[in-house]
Design an enzyme around this catalytic site. Structure first.
Site, mmCIF file in Angstrom:
data_model
loop_
_atom_site.group_PDB
_atom_site.id
_atom_site.type_symbol
_atom_site.label_atom_id
_atom_site.label_comp_id
_atom_site.label_asym_id
_atom_site.label_seq_id
_atom_site.Cartn_x
_atom_site.Cartn_y
_atom_site.Cartn_z
ATOM 1 N N LYS A 1 0.831 -1.208 0.000
ATOM 2 C CA LYS A 1 0.000 0.000 0.000
ATOM 3 C C LYS A 1 0.866 1.259 0.000
ATOM 4 O O LYS A 1 0.494 2.289 -0.589
ATOM 5 C CB LYS A 1 -0.928 0.004 1.217
ATOM 6 C CG LYS A 1 -1.906 1.195 1.266
ATOM 7 C CD LYS A 1 -2.811 1.242 0.046
ATOM 8 C CE LYS A 1 -3.715 2.485 0.042
ATOM 9 N NZ LYS A 1 -4.833 2.395 0.974
ATOM 10 N N LYS B 1 -1.465 12.161 5.021
ATOM 11 C CA LYS B 1 -0.934 11.189 5.987
ATOM 12 C C LYS B 1 -0.226 10.049 5.265
ATOM 13 O O LYS B 1 0.887 9.647 5.643
ATOM 14 C CB LYS B 1 -2.053 10.635 6.866
ATOM 15 C CG LYS B 1 -1.614 9.517 7.818
ATOM 16 C CD LYS B 1 -2.794 8.811 8.437
ATOM 17 C CE LYS B 1 -3.470 7.843 7.509
ATOM 18 N NZ LYS B 1 -2.678 6.602 7.269
#
Length: 304
Positions: free
Chosen positions: A177, A246
């Site tokens: 990811k 983030k």
């Protein structure tokens, strides 16, 4: 398959993606017990058949498989290890499936701790594709975990994904990811810059995806994200700018931890920092194109 043969599903974290995934599971006939830190979000799924629980532990007690989709690693640990967390359920689920975007090392530590405490397995399974693909069961899932745990949850997760791949042991999904977010985050910035350039050059900017289809520049970002930016279609948001920032910061930290200096990624972090600093934390990530418009207006104002 009858309802009694299906595993009972618990789902923790009813944000944009969590809501879409729960609705998909309910449509497929699964019994789903849900919890969210902000309980008002449960109103998006309970009317459709989900059962509300008063804690993650209560979700775990009612479930064979517990799924999470929460903000970050701190939120994952709170949901699993707090006094009312999944681990407190004792004999709870067989496997936890974490769809959150978290960090690989934290995931490995949490998975080992939970297995030591309860014997429960862990599959990290961060996702890509956005709420619409989650809603219709065609999102991309990059998984990490023990092969046996993966096989336990695969029949369910397969119905939630158009593309499900086991990339290695626990933590491998989160590592994958990170790579995904490197491509996506910098891609958002690139699409915004391509759009601003096309509009400034005076061509028909709306025609660009069709014109470039099939060539090396083609991609889902060009075909799906660019038109959204070009139309300035940001409401309701498909994702939040604070979340992508983030994720980009996590990509930066991960690459620096490997001793790498990756300038394109660092530029992506910088641009999203600037965009969020303008007060756009909870706006659509695609709205980063507004940053370029804001900077252009500042330049025009400075010229008088």
């Amino acid at each position: 398959m009858t309802q009694t043969e299906r595993p009972r599903i618990g789902f923790i974290g009813i944000g944009l993606m969590g809501e879409a995934m729960v609705r998909n599971l309910l449509d497929r006939g699964y019994a789903v017990t849900v919890w969210n830190l902000e309980p008002e979000r449960l109103n998006t799924v309970v009317p459709h058949g989900a059962v509300a629980a008063d804690s993650p532990a209560a979700v775990a007690k009612a479930s064979d498989i517990v799924m999470l989709c929460v903000l970050n690693m701190d939120a994952v640990e709170r949901c699993i290890f707090a006094e009312d967390g999944v681990a407190a359920a004792g004999k709870g689920p067989r496997v936890v499936v974490d769809f959150s975007t978290a960090d690989p090392e934290g995931t490995r530590k949490a998975a080992a701790r939970l297995r030591d405490m309860t014997g429960c397995g862990w599959v990290d399974a961060p996702v890509s594709g956005g709420p619409q693909l989650a809603r219709n069961g065609t999102m991309t899932v990059m998984a990490g975990g023990d092969a046996a745990d993966f096989e336990t949850v695969r029949p369910v997760v397969d119905q939630m994904a158009g593309n499900l791949t086991l990339m290695g042991p626990v933590g491998a999904g989160q590592t994958t990811k990170i790579l995904n977010q490197a491509i996506v985050g910098t891609g958002y910035v690139l699409m915004a810059e391509a759009l601003i350039l096309a509009e400034a050059a005076g061509i028909d900017a709306a025609q660009l995806p069709a014109c470039l289809a099939g060539g090396h520049a083609d991609s889902s970002l060009l075909q799906r994200l660019y038109p959204q930016m070009q139309q300035r279609a940001f409401d309701p948001p498909n994702s939040y700018a604070r979340q992508l920032l983030k994720d980009l910061k996590a990509v930066s930290a991960f690459s620096q931890g490997l001793g790498l200096d990756l300038g394109v990624i660092e530029k992506g972090v910088s641009q999203f920092k600037d965009y969020v600093a303008l007060g756009h934390e909870m706006t659509d990530s695609a709205g980063v194109v507004k940053l370029y418009e804001h900077k252009a207006s500042q330049r025009d104002a400075a010229k008088g």
